[in-house]
Design a protein around this motif. Structure first.
Motif, short mmCIF file in Angstrom:
data_model
loop_
_atom_site.label_atom_id
_atom_site.label_comp_id
_atom_site.label_asym_id
_atom_site.label_seq_id
_atom_site.Cartn_x
_atom_site.Cartn_y
_atom_site.Cartn_z
N ASP A 63 51.43 78.81 -13.17
CA ASP A 63 50.25 79.49 -12.63
C ASP A 63 50.08 79.06 -11.17
O ASP A 63 49.90 77.88 -10.87
CB ASP A 63 49.01 79.12 -13.45
CG ASP A 63 47.78 79.92 -13.07
OD1 ASP A 63 47.85 80.69 -12.09
OD2 ASP A 63 46.75 79.77 -13.75
N MET A 64 50.10 80.05 -10.26
CA MET A 64 50.05 79.78 -8.82
C MET A 64 48.67 80.09 -8.23
O MET A 64 48.54 80.29 -7.02
CB MET A 64 51.12 80.61 -8.10
CG MET A 64 52.53 80.39 -8.59
SD MET A 64 53.19 78.79 -8.07
CE MET A 64 53.34 79.05 -6.31
N LEU A 92 56.71 74.63 -21.66
CA LEU A 92 56.01 74.06 -20.50
C LEU A 92 54.98 75.05 -19.97
O LEU A 92 55.25 76.25 -19.87
CB LEU A 92 57.00 73.74 -19.37
CG LEU A 92 58.09 72.70 -19.65
CD1 LEU A 92 58.99 72.55 -18.43
CD2 LEU A 92 57.48 71.35 -20.02
N ARG A 93 53.81 74.55 -19.63
CA ARG A 93 52.77 75.34 -18.99
C ARG A 93 52.19 74.51 -17.85
O ARG A 93 51.61 73.43 -18.09
CB ARG A 93 51.68 75.74 -19.99
CG ARG A 93 52.15 76.71 -21.08
CD ARG A 93 51.00 77.11 -22.01
NE ARG A 93 49.93 77.77 -21.27
CZ ARG A 93 49.92 79.08 -20.99
NH1 ARG A 93 50.93 79.85 -21.35
NH2 ARG A 93 48.90 79.61 -20.32
N TYR A 94 52.34 75.01 -16.61
CA TYR A 94 51.91 74.25 -15.44
C TYR A 94 50.94 75.05 -14.58
O TYR A 94 51.09 76.27 -14.40
CB TYR A 94 53.12 73.87 -14.58
CG TYR A 94 53.99 72.79 -15.18
CD1 TYR A 94 53.45 71.57 -15.55
CD2 TYR A 94 55.35 73.00 -15.37
CE1 TYR A 94 54.25 70.58 -16.09
CE2 TYR A 94 56.16 72.01 -15.91
CZ TYR A 94 55.59 70.80 -16.27
OH TYR A 94 56.38 69.83 -16.81
N LEU A 95 49.94 74.34 -14.05
CA LEU A 95 49.10 74.84 -12.96
C LEU A 95 49.61 74.14 -11.71
O LEU A 95 49.37 72.95 -11.50
CB LEU A 95 47.63 74.51 -13.22
CG LEU A 95 46.65 74.89 -12.11
CD1 LEU A 95 46.65 76.40 -11.87
CD2 LEU A 95 45.24 74.40 -12.44
N VAL A 96 50.34 74.89 -10.89
CA VAL A 96 51.01 74.28 -9.74
C VAL A 96 49.98 73.90 -8.69
O VAL A 96 49.21 74.75 -8.22
CB VAL A 96 52.05 75.26 -9.15
CG1 VAL A 96 52.81 74.59 -8.00
CG2 VAL A 96 53.03 75.71 -10.24
N PRO A 97 49.93 72.63 -8.28
CA PRO A 97 48.94 72.19 -7.30
C PRO A 97 49.14 72.89 -5.95
O PRO A 97 50.24 73.33 -5.62
CB PRO A 97 49.18 70.68 -7.18
CG PRO A 97 49.92 70.32 -8.43
CD PRO A 97 50.74 71.51 -8.78
N PRO A 115 58.13 65.54 -10.03
CA PRO A 115 56.80 65.25 -9.48
C PRO A 115 55.91 64.57 -10.51
O PRO A 115 55.95 64.90 -11.71
CB PRO A 115 56.27 66.63 -9.09
CG PRO A 115 57.46 67.51 -9.02
CD PRO A 115 58.44 66.98 -10.01
N LEU A 116 55.08 63.66 -10.05
CA LEU A 116 54.17 62.97 -10.96
C LEU A 116 53.20 63.95 -11.60
O LEU A 116 52.87 63.80 -12.79
CB LEU A 116 53.41 61.88 -10.19
CG LEU A 116 52.40 61.07 -11.01
CD1 LEU A 116 53.07 60.35 -12.18
CD2 LEU A 116 51.66 60.08 -10.11
N TRP A 117 52.76 64.95 -10.84
CA TRP A 117 51.80 65.90 -11.41
C TRP A 117 52.40 66.65 -12.61
O TRP A 117 51.68 66.99 -13.55
CB TRP A 117 51.31 66.89 -10.35
CG TRP A 117 52.36 67.83 -9.80
CD1 TRP A 117 53.07 67.69 -8.65
CD2 TRP A 117 52.78 69.06 -10.39
NE1 TRP A 117 53.93 68.74 -8.47
CE2 TRP A 117 53.76 69.61 -9.53
CE3 TRP A 117 52.45 69.76 -11.54
CZ2 TRP A 117 54.41 70.82 -9.79
CZ3 TRP A 117 53.09 70.97 -11.81
CH2 TRP A 117 54.05 71.49 -10.94
N GLN A 159 50.75 66.67 -16.33
CA GLN A 159 50.33 67.88 -17.02
C GLN A 159 51.08 68.07 -18.34
O GLN A 159 50.54 68.64 -19.28
CB GLN A 159 50.54 69.10 -16.12
CG GLN A 159 49.58 69.16 -14.94
CD GLN A 159 49.63 70.51 -14.23
OE1 GLN A 159 49.97 71.53 -14.81
NE2 GLN A 159 49.26 70.52 -12.95
N SER A 160 52.32 67.61 -18.40
CA SER A 160 53.08 67.73 -19.65
C SER A 160 52.68 66.70 -20.68
O SER A 160 52.95 66.87 -21.88
CB SER A 160 54.59 67.57 -19.36
OG SER A 160 55.05 68.60 -18.53
#
Length: 349
Positions: free
Chosen positions: A222-223, A265-270, A302-304, A308-309
């Motif tokens: 998610d961008m 995997l589901r990410y909210l990209v910072p 990345p640590l983020w 998130q995972s």
């Protein structure tokens, strides 16, 4: 009496009848001796014939297949060469007013073709017609199927995958770029799925999820926190194009079942962070004394992404042997391997 003895007897009788009468015992003895010699000769000949029939010739003795030791020395036949998979065929789909707003699909197709793969771009309005062509091409040529679409083209890509599912045709990779909200769930015949989207966008914003029972590789990015990314330019991101070309080039080198149970995997990209298109997640064990920061550094992620995972793990110490989720790429790469420990510097005194 043998023939030889009879001939000898007649000659003796003709030469001296008296002698013939005086030597009956001697002649009888000679007859038995001659008969014995003939029998012995026949026996030796039979034995010689049997021996020559059973004994190998000199050339047979020299053959390596005649002794167990020689048989063991013969190298095994080389394994049959594995037939490589045919190259993937990539079908790309523009969204509404595609020639104006979805030109990123055309740019991506050019890059895929420069990499040596077949690629073609279509309008999403031809979705059902292209689905027939995709199935026909697969039956005739095989090879991995790749479906990529922007906006309504993303909806079309999933729709074609569903049509192929009804025909038991696998799809190697589906990529949706800010697909429409009406996009359906990912069917189980899709081996790998990536969704790059803007969850707060009304033109796209499709948060596409897998159907129940989906066992393939899944990653969602998610961008929405990237103000520089819009529905109109999300399909034109150069770094995303480069990563997709790399993934397509790796499809014929990787088994879709390499991981028995890949982690979704589901990410909210910072914001102000480049997106890295991981394929899915995998579980790794924590080593004694490790922290999330150390694991992120060791595996070069990345640590983020780790946070998130693995929700909630940052607030408490990790336990050795505990399993955590690590994002991975399509093929094992250096970025997915722990960094090798550096040798200690030698101090010269």
């Amino acid at each position: 009496m043998t023939g030889v003895a009879q001939i000898a007897r007649r000659r003796l009788d003709a030469a001296n009848p008296a002698a013939g009468r005086r030597l009956p015992a001697l002649l009888l003895t000679a007859t038995f001796l001659l008969a014995g010699l003939a029998a012995s000769s026949n026996s030796l000949a039979a034995q010689s014939g049997a021996a020559s029939a059973s004994a190998p010739t000199r050339s047979a003795k020299a053959s390596p297949a005649s002794t167990p030791a020689a048989i063991r020395a013969v190298p095994p036949p080389p394994p049959e060469a594995t037939q490589p998979l045919p190259p993937p065929r990539v079908y790309l789909f523009r969204g509404a007013l595609g020639p104006l707003f979805s030109t990123g699909m055309d740019r991506l197709a050019e890059k895929i073709e420069k990499a040596g793969f077949w690629a073609s771009v279509y309008e999403f309005t031809l979705c059902d017609l292209i689905a027939l062509q995709v199935a026909k091409n697969y039956r005739q040529e095989g090879g991995p199927i790749v479906l990529i679409g922007h906006s309504m083209g993303g909806l079309c890509s999933v729709r074609i995958a569903i049509t192929l599912q009804e025909q038991n045709i696998p799809v190697a990779l589906v990529v949706t770029v800010d697909p429409a909200h009406a996009t359906k769930s990912v069917p189980p015949n899709v081996q790998r799925f990536i969704n790059l989207f803007l969850s707060d966008n009304i033109l796209g914003g499709g948060d596409v999820k897998p159907e129940p029972g989906f066992r393939g590789h899944y990653a969602s990015f998610d961008m929405k926190d990237h103000d520089e990314v819009t529905h109109i330019n999300i399909d034109k991101m150069e770094d995303v194009h480069a990563q997709l070309v790399t993934m397509i080039s790796q499809l014929s080198q990787t088994s879709a079942t390499a991981d028995v149970d890949p982690v979704q995997l589901r990410y909210l990209v910072p914001p102000k962070t480049s997106v890295e298109l991981w394929d899915s997640g995998t579980s790794v064990a924590v080593r004694p004394g490790e922290t999330l920061d150390q694991i992120a550094a060791n595996y070069r992620v990345p640590l983020w992404a780790l946070q998130q995972s693995n929700r909630g793990l940052a607030a408490q110490p990790l336990i050795p042997g505990q399993r955590i989720i690590l994002p991975r790429h399509l093929l094992p790469q250096a970025a997915n391997q722990p960094a090798s420990p550096q040798p200690e510097a030698v101090v010269r005194r």
